[in-house]
Design a protein around this motif. Structure first.
Motif, mmCIF file in Angstrom:
data_model
loop_
_atom_site.group_PDB
_atom_site.id
_atom_site.type_symbol
_atom_site.label_atom_id
_atom_site.label_comp_id
_atom_site.label_asym_id
_atom_site.label_seq_id
_atom_site.Cartn_x
_atom_site.Cartn_y
_atom_site.Cartn_z
ATOM 1 N N HIS A 22 17.000 -0.778 -3.241
ATOM 2 C CA HIS A 22 16.273 -2.211 -3.396
ATOM 3 C C HIS A 22 17.060 -3.224 -2.562
ATOM 4 O O HIS A 22 18.310 -2.955 -2.588
ATOM 5 C CB HIS A 22 16.170 -2.313 -5.006
ATOM 6 C CG HIS A 22 15.484 -1.562 -5.707
ATOM 7 N ND1 HIS A 22 14.088 -1.339 -5.656
ATOM 8 C CD2 HIS A 22 15.958 -0.831 -6.794
ATOM 9 C CE1 HIS A 22 13.736 -0.401 -6.551
ATOM 10 N NE2 HIS A 22 14.654 0.009 -7.179
ATOM 11 N N CYS A 64 10.381 0.167 -1.773
ATOM 12 C CA CYS A 64 10.841 0.940 -2.542
ATOM 13 C C CYS A 64 9.679 1.767 -3.227
ATOM 14 O O CYS A 64 10.020 2.732 -4.106
ATOM 15 C CB CYS A 64 11.862 0.278 -3.689
ATOM 16 S SG CYS A 64 11.015 -1.025 -4.195
ATOM 17 N N HIS A 66 6.361 -2.612 -4.248
ATOM 18 C CA HIS A 66 7.466 -3.162 -3.569
ATOM 19 C C HIS A 66 7.055 -4.691 -3.645
ATOM 20 O O HIS A 66 8.279 -5.509 -3.712
ATOM 21 C CB HIS A 66 7.835 -2.545 -2.318
ATOM 22 C CG HIS A 66 8.595 -3.246 -1.307
ATOM 23 N ND1 HIS A 66 9.990 -3.503 -1.501
ATOM 24 C CD2 HIS A 66 8.167 -4.089 -0.241
ATOM 25 C CE1 HIS A 66 10.193 -4.387 -0.714
ATOM 26 N NE2 HIS A 66 9.287 -4.674 0.108
#
Ligand code: RUQ
Ligand code: CUA
Ligand code: CA
Length: 643
Positions: free
Chosen positions: A589, A628, A632
């Motif tokens: 992240h 991610c 996201h």
């Protein structure tokens, strides 16, 4: 530089290029052979330059460098990043760039130079800002055990600010940076391969660093050119602290170490200690300067040292004058033709080879004979020179195939020359029939460093050779005045070298190493325990105030941060700590805060922190910057700064 125009030119014959560089690039430098050089050499009767041939299917295979989708490379390459101050990780033979590991210069992808953890490694001024934001890395080498890479560490230099960085090869991250005291132009770097005294230590415990520029010592603003000196530095491989330094004559260029741990060396230009360009070229021969590691450490132990300036590092005297008696000498100045370049250790452990640069020669020095000199068994030190042979114009660096052959870049000839070390020694000893030049290949263009797979280990395997060409000229689509450099890959498994591929790289990598992928076992997920600040449970999240200092603790788990918003006050000094609790490989992240110069990533199970002043009231959407999850884009939190 008009003749080599900005347009992709078809007029690039080998001769045109050579004439161009011989006249322009090194204008004013003499290229005459130095004294003590074997002339009518094998170079003259060597095979003519091979054309940059199409791959020879017999031993190269047309697709040697083309991996099918999903296929993995068989070698790692660790490349110095040059001006970007990072270490680049390549897969070979494909030449694909897999990673950049930031060290000396901030990096916007990972937040290097943004997070508190990376700033601590890079070094800060009293106000918390980075001490340096520029770098110039040239050389990268890895730690050894039993004469081969052991996958623990790699090191890389920063020439501008005399810094050495260590890379952990388990996580591919820089974990320590040390600035060397009392030196400028830190250039050559090489780890030792064993301890000179204790045979049980058959692995790297020291890293040697050569300083290229001579400076007044201490450098306090009084300029007296006759007092300039440079130093050779030993850094502890584990603590990364500077162990000792040696005061020397001349400027250190590259560095090499012996397999038995007893000797390190640096090739030197400017042994005459000139400050101006003309003075630096005045003497006919410079030196390959050897260091007797055991004696230096004994001298340090015995207190035979001084210190320089504010540094506490012991400095022993390695100058020529103080080391004339072999029985007590700490250093030995073996002569080589003037202004040499690279020094490289042969994988059989027997020789160091210095490239001539201004002299068209390579000098082969036998290490056993250097040790004999230190033992009082060799009368004349230069008798350790077992060959000095002509190989071509502008020799810079040498690699090895483990079959007795050396490969040297010829900057001015734009070639790599393959030559046989034993044959060169025979030729030097008087056997003029010994043909030591085995092959030549044109490269595009003006090569500096080269290295072969496993070349600088006892496991040199003679498969691939990479060549760092300083000029790419017409080899790639034109992209304006700044040209990519051209890293070329050559198959050296057969008798003749075969050029396999061109790869554009951003300037200017200089040096690199190539080794079998089995030698590394990288980890792809961190352990929470590696980070003292780790927030192990999302329930620990929150805003914690201590006067004007506010700590925000947060975790990330795709696709959400543990806090939907957090409130601080204008003027607060905010330290935000973020732990990525995702455990899945590849689930990184990011965290960006608009208008606050904050952006960094957290890899699986990693913790990172940033400190900034919340200096503007408002609502700021902090968002995940690393794709991610399907959600996201929704992975956000709000920082509310109250007026
Ligand atoms: S040097 S091109 Cu900085 Cu390694 Cu020889
Ligand atoms: Cu988390 Cu994108
Ligand atoms: Ca010189």
């Amino acid at each position: 530089m008009k003749s080599d125009s900005s347009l992709p030119s078809k007029d690039t014959t080998a001769w045109g290029r050579r004439r161009f560089l011989n006249t322009a690039a090194l204008a004013g430098l003499t290229m005459g052979a130095a004294a003590c050089t074997d002339k009518e050499s094998g170079a003259a009767n060597a095979p003519a330059a091979a054309p940059a041939a199409a791959p020879d299917a017999a031993h190269a295979g047309t697709n040697a460098t083309h991996l099918k989708p999903g296929e993995l490379d068989t070698y790692y390459g660790l490349w110095s990043g040059g001006h970007t101050g990072d270490m680049r990780v390549l897969g070979l033979p494909s030449g694909r760039e897999l990673m950049r590991i930031p060290c000396f210069v901030p990096d916007a992808l990972v937040g290097w130079g943004i997070t508190n953890e990376s700033k601590k490694i890079m070094g800060t001024k009293p106000d918390g800002s980075l001490r340096y934001t520029v770098g110039d890395s040239h050389h990268t080498h890895a730690s050894y055990k039993d004469g081969n890479y052991d996958g623990r560490y790699a090191w890389i230099n920063d020439k501008i600010n005399a810094r050495i960085a260590r890379i952990r090869l388990d996580y591919f991250i820089c974990d320590k940076i040390t600035q060397l005291p009392n030196v400028q132009g830190f250039h050559g770097i090489f780890p030792d391969k064993a301890d000179p005294v204790d045979p049980a230590i058959n692995y790297t415990t020291r890293v040697f660093c050569g300083a290229e520029f001579s400076i007044p010592l201490p450098n306090t603003g009084v300029d007296d050119g006759t007092q300039y000196r440079s130093m050779f530095t030993c850094v502890d491989a584990e603590s990364m602290e500077v162990r000792w330094q040696v005061l020397i004559d001349g400027n250190c260029d590259l560095t090499a170490t012996s397999y038995d741990g007893k000797l390190a060396a640096t090739n030197q230009y400017n042994i005459e200690m000139g400050v101006t360009y003309e003075d630096m070229m005045s003497s006919e021969r410079d030196a390959c300067l050897f260091f007797n590691i055991a004696r230096i450490e004994a001298a340090v132990k015995a207190g035979k040292f001084k210190t320089v300036g504010t540094s506490k590092v012991p400095v022993v005297d390695g100058t020529h004058e103080a080391n004339k008696d072999p029985k007590t000498a700490l250093t030995a100045y073996v002569s080589v033709p003037k202004n040499p370049h690279g020094v490289n250790a042969s994988p059989d452990g027997k020789y160091f080879i210095c490239a001539g640069k201004l002299s068209p020669t390579a000098t082969v020095i036998e290490l056993a004979k250097v040790l004999d000199w230190f033992d009082g068994k060799l009368e004349k030190l230069d008798a350790a020179i077992v060959a000095e042979v002509e190989i071509g114009l502008g020799p810079l660096h040498t690699a090895f195939d483990g079959r007795g052959n050396a490969y040297t870049t010829l900057f001015l000839d734009s070639q790599v020359v393959k030559w046989n070390v034993d044959a060169a020694i025979k030729f030097h000893a008087g056997d003029k029939a010994a043909k030591y030049v085995v092959d030549r290949i044109d490269v595009q263009y003006q090569p500096g460093h080269l290295n072969a797979s496993q070349s600088e280990t006892k496991a040199a395997d003679g498969k691939y050779l990479a060549v760092g060409c300083k000029f790419s000229k017409d080899r790639f689509l034109p992209v304006g005045p700044l040209h990519a450099e051209n890293e070329q890959l050559i198959d050296i498994s057969g008798d003749k070298m075969v050029l396999l591929a061109d790869h554009p790289v951003r300037g200017e990598p200089h040096d690199f190493i190539i080794f079998k992928r089995e030698l590394l076992q990288p980890k792809q997920v961190y352990s929470l325990d590696e980070f003292p600040l780790a927030i192990k449970d999302p329930k620990e999240s929150g805003v914690f105030r201590n006067g004007k200092k506010v700590t925000v603790k947060m975790t990330s788990q795709a696709p959400a941060f543990s806090l939907r918003e957090f409130k601080v006050k204008k003027g607060d000094e905010v330290t935000l700590i973020l732990t990525n609790l995702d455990k899945i490989e590849d689930l990184t992240h990011g965290f960006a805060i608009p208008n606050h110069n904050v952006n960094f990533i957290v890899n699986p199970q990693e913790t990172a922190s940033v400190t900034f002043i919340a200096d503007q009231p408002g609502v700021f959407w902090c968002y995940c910057t690393h794709f991610c999850h399907a959600l996201h884009l929704e992975m956000r939190t709000r920082m509310i700064v109250e007026a």
